[in-house]
Design an enzyme around this catalytic site. Structure first.
Site, PDB file in Angstrom:
ATOM      1  N   MET A  70      -8.076  10.178   8.698  1.00 57.46           N
ATOM      2  CA  MET A  70      -8.592  10.758   7.451  1.00 57.46           C
ATOM      3  C   MET A  70      -9.374  12.038   7.734  1.00 57.46           C
ATOM      4  O   MET A  70     -10.506  12.202   7.291  1.00 57.46           O
ATOM      5  CB  MET A  70      -9.486   9.728   6.737  1.00 57.46           C
ATOM      6  CG  MET A  70      -8.703   8.483   6.346  1.00 57.46           C
ATOM      7  SD  MET A  70      -9.726   7.160   5.683  1.00 57.46           S
ATOM      8  CE  MET A  70     -10.279   6.356   7.176  1.00 57.46           C
TER       9      MET A  70
ATOM     10  N   ASP B   2       0.791  -1.213   0.000  1.00 61.52           N
ATOM     11  CA  ASP B   2       0.000   0.000   0.000  1.00 61.52           C
ATOM     12  C   ASP B   2       0.820   1.257   0.000  1.00 61.52           C
ATOM     13  O   ASP B   2       1.984   1.233   0.337  1.00 61.52           O
ATOM     14  CB  ASP B   2      -0.712   0.035   1.363  1.00 61.52           C
ATOM     15  CG  ASP B   2      -2.166  -0.240   1.222  1.00 61.52           C
ATOM     16  OD1 ASP B   2      -2.571  -0.664   0.153  1.00 61.52           O
ATOM     17  OD2 ASP B   2      -2.880  -0.012   2.216  1.00 61.52           O
TER      18      ASP B   2
ATOM     19  N   LYS C 275      -3.409   3.531  -3.487  1.00 66.43           N
ATOM     20  CA  LYS C 275      -4.278   4.393  -4.278  1.00 66.43           C
ATOM     21  C   LYS C 275      -3.638   5.752  -4.512  1.00 66.43           C
ATOM     22  O   LYS C 275      -4.284   6.676  -4.939  1.00 66.43           O
ATOM     23  CB  LYS C 275      -5.626   4.527  -3.575  1.00 66.43           C
ATOM     24  CG  LYS C 275      -6.354   3.190  -3.600  1.00 66.43           C
ATOM     25  CD  LYS C 275      -7.578   3.177  -2.730  1.00 66.43           C
ATOM     26  CE  LYS C 275      -8.173   1.780  -2.726  1.00 66.43           C
ATOM     27  NZ  LYS C 275      -9.084   1.582  -1.611  1.00 66.43           N
TER      28      LYS C 275
HETATM   29  N1  SAH Z   1      -5.075   0.890   8.961  1.00 67.65           N
HETATM   30  C1  SAH Z   1      -4.473   2.176   9.177  1.00 67.65           C
HETATM   31  C2  SAH Z   1      -5.398   3.311   8.817  1.00 67.65           C
HETATM   32  C3  SAH Z   1      -5.763   3.358   7.363  1.00 67.65           C
HETATM   33  S1  SAH Z   1      -6.763   4.732   6.973  1.00 67.65           S
HETATM   34  C4  SAH Z   1      -3.983   2.266  10.615  1.00 67.65           C
HETATM   35  O1  SAH Z   1      -4.323   1.429  11.445  1.00 67.65           O
HETATM   36  O2  SAH Z   1      -3.207   3.165  10.913  1.00 67.65           O
HETATM   37  C5  SAH Z   1      -5.546   5.926   6.477  1.00 67.65           C
HETATM   38  C6  SAH Z   1      -5.396   7.009   7.528  1.00 67.65           C
HETATM   39  O3  SAH Z   1      -4.569   6.548   8.570  1.00 67.65           O
HETATM   40  C7  SAH Z   1      -4.730   8.258   7.050  1.00 67.65           C
HETATM   41  O4  SAH Z   1      -5.607   9.116   6.351  1.00 67.65           O
HETATM   42  C8  SAH Z   1      -4.280   8.869   8.352  1.00 67.65           C
HETATM   43  O5  SAH Z   1      -5.366   9.482   9.013  1.00 67.65           O
HETATM   44  C9  SAH Z   1      -3.900   7.642   9.137  1.00 67.65           C
HETATM   45  N2  SAH Z   1      -2.452   7.371   9.110  1.00 67.65           N
HETATM   46  C10 SAH Z   1      -1.846   6.253   8.673  1.00 67.65           C
HETATM   47  N3  SAH Z   1      -0.514   6.314   8.867  1.00 67.65           N
HETATM   48  C11 SAH Z   1      -0.282   7.506   9.452  1.00 67.65           C
HETATM   49  C12 SAH Z   1       0.882   8.166   9.950  1.00 67.65           C
HETATM   50  N4  SAH Z   1       2.102   7.613   9.846  1.00 67.65           N
HETATM   51  N5  SAH Z   1       0.754   9.387  10.516  1.00 67.65           N
HETATM   52  C13 SAH Z   1      -0.455   9.958  10.634  1.00 67.65           C
HETATM   53  N6  SAH Z   1      -1.579   9.387  10.181  1.00 67.65           N
HETATM   54  C14 SAH Z   1      -1.512   8.177   9.621  1.00 67.65           C
END
Ligand code: SAH
Length: 497
Positions: free
Chosen positions: A170, A37, A58
């Site tokens: 998000m 991803d 994406k």
């Molecule tokens: N499964 C993922 C979330 C996927 S949705 C998890 O558990 O973290 C995608 C969202 O995750 C992004 O829009 C953001 O809000 C958050 N996100 C993922 N990695 C991040 C990071 N390193 N720093 C801040 N936000 C993050």
């Protein structure tokens, strides 16, 4: 026969490559196919050099791919050739807003067995890396993780009135609306709030404010997705608990030697310097006159029957003009023949001599030149060195186009000065962009050096040449090579996507 098809859904954690679980690491090491991803740090791909890796994010590298296509591809890859072990690597935890559940449902429908390796979710880790615990005795006894994206339906903030800490994923794009809704739902405008962008990575940035000020703060700093928003009294703890100091520049204080074979390496050097490296450029080959200069001149004098001159390097252009000059000729001699350049930089060298290439392929490379060169009467005369690779010839032969090779210059191993030798020996890492660079470097400077290589073929060539400390670029670009250099000097250098 029993199918070996198996899918492991792995959470990669928030970004810091060390936050991958041991189980996730083992799954990667055993994988035959890895689908990864946007949010899964490409640094992880170094754990699975054996696997076919497919980017299905994406954003970034490739075109948009929709969820049903990802599901389909995963099932198809698992079923290929008697069944394969597929790892589906997702950012954070795969069951937190990652649509991991849907991907496993597709496996279940196709009868493919699967397992889940939980990951560290950004919902918890991004605040943690900003010094914000989600619970704290006396301040917060509960937290909720929500999505700020309207696509998945906004949560009803009223029903969450008794939850102490809110974590929104998000959420940056709609932050103004979200904070407005929270205030409307009864939260105090003075409640502390923070937004953490790229949490746990060197590029982490944090904005802090209150429900009423945070949106403006985020806009002022220009924070963007991916980011996590935290709302609640716990945000105030950051004043005491902030601990994470992102490393300034991944290559600060390091010496990187950039090896050059054919074309200039200035783009790579500039990239490396921007990341804090001291760069030394080391030529591995030098150019020499052709073995039969008068034969070359004679051939160039009689160009009748030649449809195209094909030039596959800037050096070929230089050599062509040297030979014309020795024969008492100039550019006008080429008026009856069409000229093809292998890519924009060779075309640029031609322009410097007042010639505009009649043809440049859509992508730089002998392969594309061979496939796309307009077919005209007369054969293609390839001006090159004694070390020309066969790609152009083979490609043209496949199309039935006549080909002739003319050695207009020679490449020889460079002689390194004592200073260059000393510099090479002191380099923290040496970049290699081709297999021939690996072979030349081994001959000139030995194989005890740590090398960063452009792609899997260069890695193979380096291994065969005797190098042992090899770091592979996550993608075959100059940026990828610069990233590989950063890893090589410091494995804890986290990659940014
Ligand atoms: N499964 C993922 C979330 C996927 S949705 C998890 O558990 O973290 C995608 C969202 O995750 C992004 O829009 C953001 O809000 C958050 N996100 C993922 N990695 C991040 C990071 N390193 N720093 C801040 N936000 C993050």
């Amino acid at each position: 026969m029993i199918s070996r098809a198996f899918v492991t859904l792995v959470g990669a954690g928030p970004g810091d490559p060390e936050l991958l679980t041991l189980r996730g690491l083992r799954a990667l090491q055993e994988a035959e196919v890895v689908l990864f991803d946007y949010l899964a740090n490409p640094a992880f791909l170094q754990h699975c050099p054996q696997a076919e890796t497919i980017y299905v994010g994406k954003k970034g590298y490739s075109e948009y791919i929709k969820q049903p296509q990802i599901n389909e591809l995963m099932v198809q890859k698992a079923q290929e050739g008697g069944g394969r072990r597929v790892v589906r690597l997702k950012g954070g935890d795969p069951f937190v807003f990652g649509r991991g559940g849907e991907e496993l449902a597709a496996c279940a429908e196709a009868g493919i067995p699967f397992e889940v390796v939980s990951g560290v979710t950004s919902a918890i880790a991004a605040p943690a890396y900003a010094g914000i615990p989600l619970t704290y005795r006396g301040l917060a006894r509960s937290f909720a993780v929500l999505t700020g994206s309207t696509q998945e339906g906004r949560a009803h903030f009223e029903s969450l009135a008794s939850v102490d800490t809110l974590v929104l994923l998000m959420s940056v794009t709609h932050l103004r609306e979200i904070t407005g809704d929270l205030i409307a739902a009864g939260r105090s405008p003075d409640l502390p709030a923070a937004v953490i962008e790229w949490g746990s990575l060197p590029r982490q940035r944090v904005a802090v404010g209150t429900l009423s000020s945070i949106a403006a703060e985020v806009e002022a700093q220009g924070l963007q997705a991916p980011a996590v928003t935290v709302v609640g009294e716990v945000v105030g703890l950051r004043e005491k608990l902030d601990w994470f100091v992102p490393p300034a520049e991944p290559l600060a204080g390091k010496v990187v030697a950039v090896t050059r074979t054919r074309d200039h390496a200035s783009g790579l050097s500039a990239l490396l310097r921007r990341q804090g490296a001291s760069v030394i450029e080391v030529p591995l080959i030098r150019f020499a006159p052709p073995s039969d200069p008068s034969g070359v001149q004679a051939r160039l004098q009689g160009l009748n029957g030649t449809g195209w001159l094909a030039l596959t390097s800037g050096q070929a252009v230089t050599a062509l003009f040297e030979r014309l000059q020795s024969a008492g000729l100039d550019a006008r001699h080429l008026s009856g023949v069409k000229i093809a350049a292998v890519g924009p930089s060779t075309a640029q060298s031609l322009l410097a001599h007042g010639l505009r290439a009649d043809f440049v392929p859509s992508k730089a490379g002998a392969r594309y030149l061979a496939a796309e060169l307009p077919h005209t009467a007369g054969k293609v005369l390839h001006l090159t060195s004694q070390q020309a690779e066969d790609e152009l010839q083979a490609g043209l032969a496949a199309r039935g186009v006549g080909y002739e090779r003319l050695e207009v210059y020679r490449t020889e191993s460079a002689d390194l000065s004592p200073l260059q030798r000393q510099q090479l020996a002191s380099a923290d890492v040496v970049t290699l962009a081709s297999g021939s660079a690996a072979r030349h470097l081994a001959t000139l400077a030995g194989t005890a050096l740590r090398v960063a290589v452009m792609g899997p073929q260069t890695a193979d060539a380096a291994r065969r040449a005797g190098f042992e400390q090899i770091t592979l670029a996550p993608e075959a670009t100059l940026e990828g090579l610069a990233q590989a250099a950063a890893w090589a000097v410091n494995p804890s250098n986290r990659l940014t996507v």
